[in-house]
Enzyme design. Structure first.
Site, PDB file in Angstrom:
ATOM      1  N   LYS A 296       0.935  -1.234   0.039  1.00  0.00           N
ATOM      2  CA  LYS A 296      -0.069   0.051  -0.067  1.00  0.00           C
ATOM      3  C   LYS A 296       0.918   1.166   0.031  1.00  0.00           C
ATOM      4  O   LYS A 296       1.573   1.627   1.073  1.00  0.00           O
ATOM      5  CB  LYS A 296      -0.996   0.060   1.249  1.00  0.00           C
ATOM      6  N   ARG A 306     -11.119   9.714   1.293  1.00  0.00           N
ATOM      7  CA  ARG A 306     -10.675  10.223   2.293  1.00  0.00           C
ATOM      8  C   ARG A 306     -11.974  11.377   2.760  1.00  0.00           C
ATOM      9  O   ARG A 306     -12.559  11.644   3.821  1.00  0.00           O
ATOM     10  CB  ARG A 306      -9.761  10.941   2.523  1.00  0.00           C
ATOM     11  N   LYS A 318       1.023  10.014   5.803  1.00  0.00           N
ATOM     12  CA  LYS A 318       1.169   8.712   6.015  1.00  0.00           C
ATOM     13  C   LYS A 318       2.397   7.983   5.558  1.00  0.00           C
ATOM     14  O   LYS A 318       2.372   6.757   5.382  1.00  0.00           O
ATOM     15  CB  LYS A 318       0.093   7.910   5.488  1.00  0.00           C
ATOM     16  N   GLU A 334       7.778  -6.838   1.591  1.00  0.00           N
ATOM     17  CA  GLU A 334       6.495  -6.723   2.495  1.00  0.00           C
ATOM     18  C   GLU A 334       5.872  -8.127   2.275  1.00  0.00           C
ATOM     19  O   GLU A 334       5.030  -8.631   3.042  1.00  0.00           O
ATOM     20  CB  GLU A 334       5.722  -5.509   2.121  1.00  0.00           C
ATOM     21  N   LYS A 349      -2.223  -1.713  -3.565  1.00  0.00           N
ATOM     22  CA  LYS A 349      -3.095  -0.537  -3.800  1.00  0.00           C
ATOM     23  C   LYS A 349      -2.315   0.752  -3.916  1.00  0.00           C
ATOM     24  O   LYS A 349      -1.199   0.820  -3.149  1.00  0.00           O
ATOM     25  CB  LYS A 349      -3.781  -0.339  -2.424  1.00  0.00           C
ATOM     26  N   SER A 375      -9.913   5.182  -5.253  1.00  0.00           N
ATOM     27  CA  SER A 375     -10.971   6.390  -5.494  1.00  0.00           C
ATOM     28  C   SER A 375     -10.488   7.311  -6.471  1.00  0.00           C
ATOM     29  O   SER A 375     -11.192   7.850  -7.534  1.00  0.00           O
ATOM     30  CB  SER A 375     -11.480   7.082  -4.561  1.00  0.00           C
ATOM     31  N   TYR A 414     -14.831   0.430  -7.564  1.00  0.00           N
ATOM     32  CA  TYR A 414     -16.193   1.053  -7.311  1.00  0.00           C
ATOM     33  C   TYR A 414     -16.982   0.942  -8.411  1.00  0.00           C
ATOM     34  O   TYR A 414     -18.018   1.125  -8.417  1.00  0.00           O
ATOM     35  CB  TYR A 414     -15.837   2.648  -6.731  1.00  0.00           C
TER      36      TYR A 414
END
Length: 428
Positions: A296, A306, A318, A334, A349, A375, A414
């Protein structure tokens, strides 16, 4: 029609008129045709064949046995086939050149829709989609300005209706994201593991209505944190790793208790997959899967999401826990850790800007790979379609196919409902 004995030296029965649909190889059109039909050693007979005028593509059988048909062909009475169409002419001025000495011409396998479908390497199905759904405590569905066509769904009614629509076109997996009231947010995100919280209630309701629905959940503190971060924030701004993992374990167990099928840690804390596996197993949830947000990235494509959850960080960014978009090999680090700790699915992502990472994990790991079409990707396609700059439907389906081609087994998107409707041929 009487039977015809082809090995006898007699004339064959004569029909006064024969519709072309009775005779294989004659194409119906307006007008009459004279067809000669003879048996060796017998007088030639001429039939007048009348066009049916009905181009229904069907031909009636003549009632002959296989043996009679074969005997007619052996005797030289081969039914006429439609003529071979002429070779299409090139436009005037086209140069006349010798054919290139090519042993392989890849275009041969692309020359018709049927051939292209035969050799298609990647397929897209509604079963590949996981439908992200935003839920809130309200009764009404609230539109999300930055994500046209998406809503914060009322968990009692709108959520049920949207899931029913998705199941009708073959989408049977959803992932839930809650918009939590500000009054319930805290620095430690304790609402995340409230057994009577929004997400557990929604899971129970969905499982009651649709027992076979596959429910994924998000495991992270940002929707519940008053700081808007995925973990507990120390007073100097440092995101605390191990303390956050402790909270995430309680959150995952609470979701599993409500009936979640797959818990999905999106926080990017170190060691959380192993801790979640141990916590779930200790509570008897050995069959609950873990889909780890393995790679991510600290991406700018998350903005509309968000807004949907009202979960922007109160300060900073972040980047101390999400990955650097410039890094490729780090994704392998990871992935190997998540595999060793017991992840069942590895997720990348964002999706489309990170196809190389999806392919990297696909080539290096035997685990299922998930991609999240986030998004920002969704909203860009929607905006381009609204402005008539692109064909929204075609670009949507192409983008999803690209994620599959790169190696994604499932896609969080989505577009799940809209794309599934297109794939099923349903018009909105």
């Amino acid at each position: 029609m009487a039977s015809t004995i082809f090995n006898a030296p007699y004339t064959i029965p004569v029909a006064e008129a024969l519709y072309c649909k009775h005779y294989a190889g004659l194409r119906p059109s307006v007008g009459d045709y004279k067809v000669k039909f003879s048996v060796k050693g017998c007088p030639k007979r001429s039939f007048i064949v009348k066009a049916s005028g009905l181009n229904d593509g069907s031909l009636e059988k003549m009632g002959l046995t296989d043996a009679e048909c074969e005997a007619a062909v052996v005797a030289g009475n081969v039914p006429e086939a439609p003529p071979v169409p002429p070779k299409p002419a090139a436009p005037a001025g086209t140069p006349v050149v010798p054919s290139l000495p090519l042993s392989r011409r890849p275009r041969r396998n692309r020359k018709s829709p049927a051939l292209r479908a035969s050799f298609q390497e990647t397929n897209l199905s509604p079963a590949n989609f996981v439908y992200p759904l935003f839920i809130h405590e309200g009764e009404e569905d609230t539109p999300i300005g930055a994500m046209p066509g998406c809503y914060r769904l009322g968990w009692r009614h709108g959520l049920i209706e949207e899931v029913a629509k998705a199941r009708d076109v073959g989408v049977n997996s959803v992932v839930l994201f809650p918009k939590v009231p500000d009054a319930l947010k805290s620095p430690t995100g304790d609402e995340a593991y409230n057994d009577n919280g929004l997400v557990p209630r929604a899971i129970c309701l969905l499982k009651d209505k649709f027992p076979d629905l596959v429910i994924y959940t998000d495991v992270a503190l940002d929707p519940y944190s008053s700081d808007g971060h995925d973990g507990i924030v120390r007073e100097d701004g440092v995101i605390m790793n191990d303390e956050t993992v402790h909270q995430l374990c309680k959150q995952a167990v609470s979701q599993a208790r409500a009936g979640a099928d797959v818990v999905s840690p999106s926080d990017m804390m170190d060691g959380r997959v192993g801790a979640l596996r141990a916590a779930l197993d200790a509570e008897g949830f050995q069959n609950v899967s873990i889909m780890s947000y393995t790679a991510k990235y600290a991406s700018s494509f998350y903005g509309p999401f968000r807004e949907a959850l009202d979960s922007n960080p109160r300060f900073g960014d972040k980047k101390t826990y999400q990955m650097n978009p410039a890094n490729y090999r780090e994704a392998l680090v990871e992935a190997r850790e998540d595999e060793c700790e017991g992840a069942d699915i590895l997720l990348v992502k964002p999706g489309l800007p990170y196809l190389d990472i999806i392919r990297l994990l696909r080539d290096k790991s035997p685990l299922p790979i998930a991609a999240y079409q986030v998004s920002g990707e969704y909203s860009m396609i929607k905006a381009g379609g609204a402005l008539k700059m692109i064909d929204e439907e075609r670009v949507m389906l192409e983008s999803l196919m690209c994620l599959r081609r790169a190696g994604a087994d499932i896609i969080l998107t989505y577009f799940a409902l809209q794309a599934a409707r297109c794939l099923c041929g349903e018009k909105r």
